[in-house]
Design a protein around this motif. Sequence first.
Motif, PDB file in Angstrom:
ATOM      1  N   GLN A  75     -19.882 -18.485 -45.219  1.00 28.98           N
ATOM      2  CA  GLN A  75     -18.700 -19.220 -45.676  1.00 28.98           C
ATOM      3  C   GLN A  75     -17.495 -18.929 -44.786  1.00 28.98           C
ATOM      4  O   GLN A  75     -16.751 -19.844 -44.415  1.00 28.98           O
ATOM      5  CB  GLN A  75     -18.378 -18.867 -47.118  1.00 28.98           C
ATOM      6  CG  GLN A  75     -19.373 -19.415 -48.104  1.00 28.98           C
ATOM      7  CD  GLN A  75     -19.176 -18.850 -49.501  1.00 28.98           C
ATOM      8  OE1 GLN A  75     -18.143 -18.257 -49.805  1.00 28.98           O
ATOM      9  NE2 GLN A  75     -20.182 -19.017 -50.346  1.00 28.98           N
ATOM     10  N   ALA A  76     -17.317 -17.673 -44.420  1.00 34.98           N
ATOM     11  CA  ALA A  76     -16.155 -17.303 -43.609  1.00 34.98           C
ATOM     12  C   ALA A  76     -16.281 -17.807 -42.171  1.00 34.98           C
ATOM     13  O   ALA A  76     -15.310 -18.319 -41.600  1.00 34.98           O
ATOM     14  CB  ALA A  76     -15.984 -15.784 -43.609  1.00 34.98           C
ATOM     15  N   ASN A  85     -20.588 -26.632 -48.629  1.00 33.76           N
ATOM     16  CA  ASN A  85     -19.931 -27.833 -48.118  1.00 33.76           C
ATOM     17  C   ASN A  85     -18.777 -27.434 -47.203  1.00 33.76           C
ATOM     18  O   ASN A  85     -18.085 -26.443 -47.463  1.00 33.76           O
ATOM     19  CB  ASN A  85     -19.410 -28.693 -49.272  1.00 33.76           C
ATOM     20  CG  ASN A  85     -20.535 -29.202 -50.135  1.00 33.76           C
ATOM     21  OD1 ASN A  85     -21.528 -29.708 -49.637  1.00 33.76           O
ATOM     22  ND2 ASN A  85     -20.396 -29.039 -51.440  1.00 33.76           N
ATOM     23  N   PRO A  86     -18.530 -28.209 -46.152  1.00 31.64           N
ATOM     24  CA  PRO A  86     -17.475 -27.835 -45.200  1.00 31.64           C
ATOM     25  C   PRO A  86     -16.073 -27.998 -45.774  1.00 31.64           C
ATOM     26  O   PRO A  86     -15.802 -28.947 -46.506  1.00 31.64           O
ATOM     27  CB  PRO A  86     -17.715 -28.776 -44.023  1.00 31.64           C
ATOM     28  CG  PRO A  86     -18.463 -29.927 -44.584  1.00 31.64           C
ATOM     29  CD  PRO A  86     -19.256 -29.404 -45.737  1.00 31.64           C
ATOM     30  N   LEU A  87     -15.209 -27.053 -45.428  1.00 33.11           N
ATOM     31  CA  LEU A  87     -13.789 -27.143 -45.753  1.00 33.11           C
ATOM     32  C   LEU A  87     -13.104 -27.985 -44.673  1.00 33.11           C
ATOM     33  O   LEU A  87     -13.718 -28.296 -43.645  1.00 33.11           O
ATOM     34  CB  LEU A  87     -13.196 -25.733 -45.830  1.00 33.11           C
ATOM     35  CG  LEU A  87     -13.757 -24.847 -46.960  1.00 33.11           C
ATOM     36  CD1 LEU A  87     -13.229 -23.423 -46.842  1.00 33.11           C
ATOM     37  CD2 LEU A  87     -13.434 -25.434 -48.323  1.00 33.11           C
ATOM     38  N   PRO A  91     -16.133 -26.400 -38.527  1.00 39.08           N
ATOM     39  CA  PRO A  91     -16.744 -27.061 -37.377  1.00 39.08           C
ATOM     40  C   PRO A  91     -17.885 -27.995 -37.775  1.00 39.08           C
ATOM     41  O   PRO A  91     -18.269 -28.864 -37.001  1.00 39.08           O
ATOM     42  CB  PRO A  91     -17.257 -25.904 -36.522  1.00 39.08           C
ATOM     43  CG  PRO A  91     -17.437 -24.771 -37.468  1.00 39.08           C
ATOM     44  CD  PRO A  91     -16.409 -24.956 -38.545  1.00 39.08           C
ATOM     45  N   VAL A  92     -18.433 -27.832 -38.973  1.00 36.36           N
ATOM     46  CA  VAL A  92     -19.506 -28.714 -39.438  1.00 36.36           C
ATOM     47  C   VAL A  92     -18.909 -29.820 -40.308  1.00 36.36           C
ATOM     48  O   VAL A  92     -17.832 -29.662 -40.867  1.00 36.36           O
ATOM     49  CB  VAL A  92     -20.602 -27.941 -40.226  1.00 36.36           C
ATOM     50  CG1 VAL A  92     -21.321 -26.965 -39.331  1.00 36.36           C
ATOM     51  CG2 VAL A  92     -20.035 -27.243 -41.424  1.00 36.36           C
ATOM     52  N   ARG A  93     -19.619 -30.921 -40.410  1.00 36.39           N
ATOM     53  CA  ARG A  93     -19.136 -32.052 -41.198  1.00 36.39           C
ATOM     54  C   ARG A  93     -20.020 -32.336 -42.401  1.00 36.39           C
ATOM     55  O   ARG A  93     -19.659 -33.138 -43.248  1.00 36.39           O
ATOM     56  CB  ARG A  93     -19.043 -33.305 -40.326  1.00 36.39           C
ATOM     57  CG  ARG A  93     -18.033 -33.181 -39.227  1.00 36.39           C
ATOM     58  CD  ARG A  93     -16.618 -33.183 -39.794  1.00 36.39           C
ATOM     59  NE  ARG A  93     -15.671 -32.738 -38.794  1.00 36.39           N
ATOM     60  CZ  ARG A  93     -14.945 -31.626 -38.900  1.00 36.39           C
ATOM     61  NH1 ARG A  93     -15.059 -30.858 -39.946  1.00 36.39           N
ATOM     62  NH2 ARG A  93     -14.104 -31.275 -37.967  1.00 36.39           N
ATOM     63  N   GLU A  94     -21.189 -31.708 -42.445  1.00 40.60           N
ATOM     64  CA  GLU A  94     -22.102 -31.914 -43.563  1.00 40.60           C
ATOM     65  C   GLU A  94     -22.496 -30.564 -44.137  1.00 40.60           C
ATOM     66  O   GLU A  94     -22.313 -29.521 -43.506  1.00 40.60           O
ATOM     67  CB  GLU A  94     -23.342 -32.697 -43.103  1.00 40.60           C
ATOM     68  CG  GLU A  94     -23.006 -34.112 -42.686  1.00 40.60           C
ATOM     69  CD  GLU A  94     -24.225 -34.956 -42.429  1.00 40.60           C
ATOM     70  OE1 GLU A  94     -25.318 -34.613 -42.936  1.00 40.60           O
ATOM     71  OE2 GLU A  94     -24.093 -35.967 -41.728  1.00 40.60           O
ATOM     72  N   VAL A 137     -26.438 -29.922 -39.593  1.00 38.99           N
ATOM     73  CA  VAL A 137     -26.480 -31.300 -39.103  1.00 38.99           C
ATOM     74  C   VAL A 137     -25.192 -31.585 -38.335  1.00 38.99           C
ATOM     75  O   VAL A 137     -24.093 -31.270 -38.797  1.00 38.99           O
ATOM     76  CB  VAL A 137     -26.611 -32.299 -40.274  1.00 38.99           C
ATOM     77  CG1 VAL A 137     -26.574 -33.736 -39.773  1.00 38.99           C
ATOM     78  CG2 VAL A 137     -27.877 -32.032 -41.056  1.00 38.99           C
ATOM     79  N   TYR A 138     -25.357 -32.178 -37.152  1.00 39.36           N
ATOM     80  CA  TYR A 138     -24.204 -32.644 -36.382  1.00 39.36           C
ATOM     81  C   TYR A 138     -24.219 -34.168 -36.379  1.00 39.36           C
ATOM     82  O   TYR A 138     -25.086 -34.783 -35.756  1.00 39.36           O
ATOM     83  CB  TYR A 138     -24.250 -32.118 -34.945  1.00 39.36           C
ATOM     84  CG  TYR A 138     -23.146 -32.692 -34.082  1.00 39.36           C
ATOM     85  CD1 TYR A 138     -21.836 -32.258 -34.239  1.00 39.36           C
ATOM     86  CD2 TYR A 138     -23.401 -33.678 -33.147  1.00 39.36           C
ATOM     87  CE1 TYR A 138     -20.821 -32.791 -33.472  1.00 39.36           C
ATOM     88  CE2 TYR A 138     -22.396 -34.218 -32.374  1.00 39.36           C
ATOM     89  CZ  TYR A 138     -21.105 -33.770 -32.542  1.00 39.36           C
ATOM     90  OH  TYR A 138     -20.093 -34.307 -31.787  1.00 39.36           O
TER      91      TYR A 138
END
Length: 161
Positions: A75-76, A85-87, A91-94, A137-138
């Motif tokens: 998470q950190a 889920n991304p904040l 850097p991730v979107r999913e 996933v990117y």
Amino acid sequence: MYKLMLIVLMMTVWVSVHFLQTDEEMAMKLLYQGKHALNRAAHAASQQLDPEAMAEGILRIDPNAAASAAAAYLQANLQLDAQGNPLPNSPVRERVNVLVFDVINDDHTFPYTYRNEQYDYEATLQRPGVVLIIHVVYPRAFTLLEPVEWDIKGVSELTVR
């Protein structure tokens, strides 16, 4: 006039190829960030000793504390909420899914070869440790291309000094 059209066409092709290359570089950057986050999470998890076993002189990882530490580090480092889920600044979107979280303790004889056929992963541990596999996933910038997906794998052993 035809030369001007050729120049415009070639510039369009060049810019498109440049955007594809930039998209690929961003995907690789996310892979590296995911691998570093996974390694940190696995290492933090593998250092969570069971205090009752430690009092008896046995090196054993506390599975609950290890799971909490791994989740906190993921998470950190990837800036995720408690559900993966991304904040907003992530850097991730999913969603990042934890596929495998296995604690290898003293119930095995060491060296122990861990095998996971489903994810084609094998690692040899010399002492108690943690195996962690996450799915990242990117989403591609060009919607015509399929998203890039990875099952990022890592392992960490208990370190003693």
